[in-house]
Design a protein around this motif. Sequence first.
Motif, short mmCIF file in Angstrom:
data_model
loop_
_atom_site.label_atom_id
_atom_site.label_comp_id
_atom_site.label_asym_id
_atom_site.label_seq_id
_atom_site.Cartn_x
_atom_site.Cartn_y
_atom_site.Cartn_z
N SER A 72 7.71 -31.77 -6.94
CA SER A 72 6.86 -32.51 -7.87
C SER A 72 6.25 -33.73 -7.21
CB SER A 72 7.62 -32.89 -9.14
OG SER A 72 8.71 -33.70 -8.84
N TYR A 73 5.19 -34.19 -7.84
CA TYR A 73 4.40 -35.33 -7.40
C TYR A 73 4.60 -36.43 -8.42
CZ TYR A 73 2.22 -31.55 -4.78
OH TYR A 73 2.00 -30.47 -3.96
N VAL A 74 5.09 -37.57 -7.97
CA VAL A 74 5.35 -38.71 -8.87
C VAL A 74 4.32 -39.78 -8.55
CG1 VAL A 74 7.02 -40.43 -9.63
CG2 VAL A 74 7.80 -38.14 -8.94
N TRP A 75 3.51 -40.10 -9.54
CA TRP A 75 2.42 -41.07 -9.38
C TRP A 75 2.79 -42.35 -10.11
CZ3 TRP A 75 -1.54 -39.44 -6.32
CH2 TRP A 75 -1.69 -38.06 -6.15
N THR A 99 2.49 -51.83 -14.69
CA THR A 99 2.85 -50.64 -13.93
C THR A 99 3.08 -49.49 -14.91
OG1 THR A 99 3.93 -51.98 -12.22
CG2 THR A 99 4.51 -49.65 -12.30
N TRP A 100 2.54 -48.34 -14.62
CA TRP A 100 2.80 -47.15 -15.42
C TRP A 100 2.77 -45.95 -14.49
CZ3 TRP A 100 -1.98 -49.25 -14.93
CH2 TRP A 100 -3.09 -48.42 -14.81
N ILE A 145 -2.35 -47.12 -6.30
CA ILE A 145 -1.82 -45.82 -6.66
C ILE A 145 -0.77 -45.43 -5.63
CG2 ILE A 145 -2.36 -43.41 -7.11
CD1 ILE A 145 -5.28 -44.36 -7.65
N HIS A 146 0.44 -45.18 -6.10
CA HIS A 146 1.55 -44.75 -5.23
C HIS A 146 1.82 -43.27 -5.49
CE1 HIS A 146 2.87 -48.96 -4.53
NE2 HIS A 146 2.42 -49.13 -5.75
N LYS A 202 -2.47 -46.15 -2.02
CA LYS A 202 -3.85 -46.60 -1.78
C LYS A 202 -4.20 -47.63 -2.84
CE LYS A 202 -5.77 -42.36 0.08
NZ LYS A 202 -6.91 -41.50 0.17
N THR A 203 -4.95 -48.64 -2.45
CA THR A 203 -5.49 -49.58 -3.41
C THR A 203 -6.99 -49.33 -3.51
OG1 THR A 203 -3.78 -51.20 -2.94
CG2 THR A 203 -5.77 -52.02 -4.02
N ILE A 204 -7.44 -49.12 -4.75
CA ILE A 204 -8.84 -48.78 -4.99
C ILE A 204 -9.44 -49.76 -6.00
CG2 ILE A 204 -8.45 -46.34 -4.52
CD1 ILE A 204 -8.83 -46.14 -7.73
N ARG A 205 -10.72 -49.63 -6.20
CA ARG A 205 -11.41 -50.39 -7.26
C ARG A 205 -11.46 -49.55 -8.52
NH1 ARG A 205 -16.57 -53.35 -4.31
NH2 ARG A 205 -15.30 -54.54 -2.84
#
Length: 148
Positions: free
Chosen positions: A69-72, A80-81, A119-120, A136-139
């Motif tokens: 699984s992928y945990v975001w 944080t969510w 986003i982790h 990654k840190t995005i706008r």
Amino acid sequence: RDWSSDVCSSDLARYGQFTNSLTFTLRPRIEARFSVSSQRRGANVCQVLDGPSIDCRLDASASIGTIRSYVWTFETSNTTWGQSSRDPQIGIEEFGCDLIANERAITDNNGEKYVRLTIHLTLLDPNRDVGDETEKTIRLYVGSTCGF
């Protein structure tokens, strides 16, 4: 040798009735990789839409290894969510103005407002052990939604 098994044993030495053996565990290599895109804005950005909903697509299909699984996890400076999925391609499911309500918007060179969204991605292997992580840190462009 069947490499799908994660435990291997081997007899190292025998002398009469005595045997010296070694058991070791192989862990498959997993590596987290993902991209972020917005249908309206392109790569490495997302946008809050009316509703509010979010135009943001996450794609971890370039990750390597056997992944359960992928945990975001999503972070702004105040909130944080997160969400998890077995599918490597997802949209951000939960979004409401309360997640960015206390954020201070930054104005880009075109006069558009955004907040930083980190986003982790954490991968879980088939044994549900935590594997590789990346971020990654995005706008996150907010437009005139959510009181901005």
